[in-house]
Write an enzyme that holds these catalytic residues in place. Structure first.
Site, PDB file in Angstrom:
ATOM      1  CE  LYS A  14      -5.954   4.753   9.203  1.00 49.78           C
ATOM      2  NZ  LYS A  14      -4.683   4.732   8.714  1.00 49.78           N
ATOM      3  NE  ARG A  89      -4.707  10.805   9.070  1.00 51.67           N
ATOM      4  CZ  ARG A  89      -5.205  10.167   8.194  1.00 51.67           C
ATOM      5  NH1 ARG A  89      -6.401   9.821   8.246  1.00 51.67           N
ATOM      6  NH2 ARG A  89      -4.472   9.534   7.428  1.00 51.67           N
ATOM      7  NE  ARG A 128      -3.583   2.388  -1.008  1.00 51.33           N
ATOM      8  CZ  ARG A 128      -4.107   2.632   0.163  1.00 51.33           C
ATOM      9  NH1 ARG A 128      -4.949   2.206   0.681  1.00 51.33           N
ATOM     10  NH2 ARG A 128      -3.581   3.561   0.672  1.00 51.33           N
ATOM     11  NE  ARG A 134      -4.956   7.102  -1.031  1.00 47.02           N
ATOM     12  CZ  ARG A 134      -5.157   6.694   0.167  1.00 47.02           C
ATOM     13  NH1 ARG A 134      -6.065   5.792   0.886  1.00 47.02           N
ATOM     14  NH2 ARG A 134      -4.312   7.489   1.302  1.00 47.02           N
ATOM     15  NE  ARG A 146      -0.310   8.752   2.802  1.00 49.14           N
ATOM     16  CZ  ARG A 146      -0.610   7.583   2.280  1.00 49.14           C
ATOM     17  NH1 ARG A 146      -0.197   7.381   1.221  1.00 49.14           N
ATOM     18  NH2 ARG A 146      -1.671   6.744   2.600  1.00 49.14           N
TER      19      ARG A 146
HETATM   20  P1  AP5 Z   1      -5.417  -0.158   3.870  1.00 53.07           P
HETATM   21  O1  AP5 Z   1      -6.435  -0.858   4.518  1.00 53.07           O
HETATM   22  O2  AP5 Z   1      -5.911   0.966   3.002  1.00 53.07           O
HETATM   23  O3  AP5 Z   1      -4.824   0.823   5.037  1.00 53.07           O
HETATM   24  P2  AP5 Z   1      -5.213   1.958   5.817  1.00 53.07           P
HETATM   25  O4  AP5 Z   1      -4.840   2.035   7.135  1.00 53.07           O
HETATM   26  O5  AP5 Z   1      -6.677   2.570   5.577  1.00 53.07           O
HETATM   27  O6  AP5 Z   1      -4.265   3.004   5.100  1.00 53.07           O
HETATM   28  P3  AP5 Z   1      -4.608   4.473   4.146  1.00 53.07           P
HETATM   29  O7  AP5 Z   1      -3.693   4.575   2.820  1.00 53.07           O
HETATM   30  O8  AP5 Z   1      -6.119   4.847   3.797  1.00 53.07           O
HETATM   31  O9  AP5 Z   1      -3.740   5.677   4.872  1.00 53.07           O
HETATM   32  P4  AP5 Z   1      -4.022   6.740   5.316  1.00 53.07           P
HETATM   33  O10 AP5 Z   1      -4.525   6.913   6.668  1.00 53.07           O
HETATM   34  O11 AP5 Z   1      -2.710   7.646   4.932  1.00 53.07           O
HETATM   35  O12 AP5 Z   1      -5.110   7.400   4.171  1.00 53.07           O
HETATM   36  P5  AP5 Z   1      -6.569   8.142   4.340  1.00 53.07           P
HETATM   37  O13 AP5 Z   1      -7.221   7.866   3.092  1.00 53.07           O
HETATM   38  O14 AP5 Z   1      -7.094   8.211   5.719  1.00 53.07           O
HETATM   39  O15 AP5 Z   1      -4.411  -0.873   3.483  1.00 53.07           O
HETATM   40  C1  AP5 Z   1      -3.059  -0.317   2.574  1.00 53.07           C
HETATM   41  C2  AP5 Z   1      -2.910  -1.329   1.732  1.00 53.07           C
HETATM   42  O16 AP5 Z   1      -2.375  -2.407   2.374  1.00 53.07           O
HETATM   43  C3  AP5 Z   1      -4.078  -1.773   0.728  1.00 53.07           C
HETATM   44  O17 AP5 Z   1      -3.544  -2.040  -0.683  1.00 53.07           O
HETATM   45  C4  AP5 Z   1      -4.358  -3.140   1.416  1.00 53.07           C
HETATM   46  O18 AP5 Z   1      -4.928  -3.970   0.580  1.00 53.07           O
HETATM   47  C5  AP5 Z   1      -3.096  -3.622   1.709  1.00 53.07           C
HETATM   48  N1  AP5 Z   1      -3.149  -4.252   3.048  1.00 53.07           N
HETATM   49  C6  AP5 Z   1      -3.923  -4.262   4.202  1.00 53.07           C
HETATM   50  N2  AP5 Z   1      -3.701  -5.279   4.952  1.00 53.07           N
HETATM   51  C7  AP5 Z   1      -2.828  -5.997   4.578  1.00 53.07           C
HETATM   52  C8  AP5 Z   1      -2.379  -7.197   5.087  1.00 53.07           C
HETATM   53  N3  AP5 Z   1      -2.702  -7.724   6.225  1.00 53.07           N
HETATM   54  N4  AP5 Z   1      -1.304  -7.819   4.328  1.00 53.07           N
HETATM   55  C9  AP5 Z   1      -0.828  -7.381   3.103  1.00 53.07           C
HETATM   56  N5  AP5 Z   1      -1.499  -5.978   2.464  1.00 53.07           N
HETATM   57  C10 AP5 Z   1      -2.683  -5.440   3.317  1.00 53.07           C
HETATM   58  O19 AP5 Z   1      -6.086   9.716   4.379  1.00 53.07           O
HETATM   59  C11 AP5 Z   1      -5.418  10.323   3.078  1.00 53.07           C
HETATM   60  C12 AP5 Z   1      -5.197  11.837   3.198  1.00 53.07           C
HETATM   61  O20 AP5 Z   1      -6.455  12.346   3.635  1.00 53.07           O
HETATM   62  C13 AP5 Z   1      -4.417  12.294   4.544  1.00 53.07           C
HETATM   63  O21 AP5 Z   1      -2.963  12.199   4.164  1.00 53.07           O
HETATM   64  C14 AP5 Z   1      -4.813  13.773   4.669  1.00 53.07           C
HETATM   65  O22 AP5 Z   1      -4.408  14.625   3.724  1.00 53.07           O
HETATM   66  C15 AP5 Z   1      -6.613  13.459   4.569  1.00 53.07           C
HETATM   67  N6  AP5 Z   1      -7.088  12.969   5.818  1.00 53.07           N
HETATM   68  C16 AP5 Z   1      -8.002  11.832   6.090  1.00 53.07           C
HETATM   69  N7  AP5 Z   1      -8.362  11.823   7.301  1.00 53.07           N
HETATM   70  C17 AP5 Z   1      -7.943  13.055   7.803  1.00 53.07           C
HETATM   71  C18 AP5 Z   1      -7.982  13.929   9.065  1.00 53.07           C
HETATM   72  N8  AP5 Z   1      -8.924  13.060  10.263  1.00 53.07           N
HETATM   73  N9  AP5 Z   1      -7.601  14.931   9.595  1.00 53.07           N
HETATM   74  C19 AP5 Z   1      -6.894  15.681   8.556  1.00 53.07           C
HETATM   75  N10 AP5 Z   1      -6.468  15.150   7.135  1.00 53.07           N
HETATM   76  C20 AP5 Z   1      -7.061  13.726   6.934  1.00 53.07           C
HETATM   77 MG    MG Z   2      -7.720   3.836   4.526  1.00 52.06          MG
END
Ligand code: AP5
Ligand code: MG
Length: 190
Positions: A14, A89, A128, A134, A146
């Site tokens: 994402k 979410r 990552r 992280r 997660r």
């Molecule tokens: P990346 O692009 O970072 O993936 P992502 O889908 O953004 O995944 P996140 O790790 O951000 O997941 P998340 O949704 O759990 O975290 P968030 O920060 O939202 O890619 C991941 C990796 O893969 C990178 O290293 C990238 O380079 C690599 N990659 C990408 N595409 C690729 C490809 N095609 N090929 C190879 N490699 C690739 O949330 C974190 C925490 O915050 C949650 O657990 C929760 O505690 C809290 N939180 C956030 N939002 C909410 C909400 N709305 N409600 C409640 N709690 C929340």
């Molecule tokens: Mg993300």
């Protein structure tokens, strides 16, 4: 306005794809995860609260998250559109977002899910985790938690947008440019 929700499990890409789409379509990218991490690094009260949940891989409570997201949208009154990444979410967040956007005379145009197998996602996150700092990327148990949070609380959001006929899926496996291409092709049809 082009308001898009980028949907998908942790590691689905994402954040990576939002970086490309925001320049291509001149959109404001709002990631609730990034906003929480900024608060954590600035040691705000919100950051302290969020950290206790994020460190375990649990979702942060709805109202805190909704309030933060609404404040972030209001900071961009001139925006041509938003990419919501990692929000909504839960069904409660999706309902709150619709109600909030309606008040601003805005709406979600589409929710686009990036789909990939769990095993691939775990690989990406652990990779990552070697450099990201992280804590939620460095431990398989936290990553598994997660995914469980996603299955229990986030998966119902899919049905919510399906019932509005706004839900689309993209194959999230491939090179980053390939996936950007698939997303762009989908967005052009909206
Ligand atoms: P990346 O692009 O970072 O993936 P992502 O889908 O953004 O995944 P996140 O790790 O951000 O997941 P998340 O949704 O759990 O975290 P968030 O920060 O939202 O890619 C991941 C990796 O893969 C990178 O290293 C990238 O380079 C690599 N990659 C990408 N595409 C690729 C490809 N095609 N090929 C190879 N490699 C690739 O949330 C974190 C925490 O915050 C949650 O657990 C929760 O505690 C809290 N939180 C956030 N939002 C909410 C909400 N709305 N409600 C409640 N709690 C929340
Ligand atoms: Mg993300």
């Amino acid at each position: 306005m082009l308001n898009i929700v980028l949907f998908g499990k942790p590691g689905a890409g994402k954040g990576t794809q939002a970086e490309f789409l925001k320049s291509k379509y001149q959109l404001v990218h709002l990631s609730t995860g990034d906003l929480f991490r900024k608060n954590i690094s600035e040691k705000t009260q919100l950051g302290l609260l969020a950290q206790s949940y994020m460190d375990k891989g649990d979702l942060v409570p709805d109202q805190v998250t909704i309030d933060m997201l609404e404040a972030a949208v209001k900071e961009h009154p001139q925006a041509k559109g938003f990419i919501f990444d990692g929000f909504p979410r839960t069904k409660a967040q999706a309902e709150a977002l619709d109600a909030f956007l309606e008040k601003q005379i805005m709406m979600i145009k589409a929710t686009i899910a990036l789909e990939a197998d769990d095993s691939l996602l775990v690989e990406r996150l652990l990779e990552r985790g070697k450099t990201s700092g992280r804590s939620d990327d460095q431990d398989v148990q936290k990553i598994t938690n997660r995914f469980q949070e996603y299955d229990q609380k986030t998966a119902p959001v899919k049905k919510y947008y399906q019932s509005q006929k706004k839900f689309y899926s993209i194959n999230g496996i491939g090179t980053i440019p390939e996936i950007t291409q698939r997303l762009s092709a989908m967005i052009e049809t909206l």
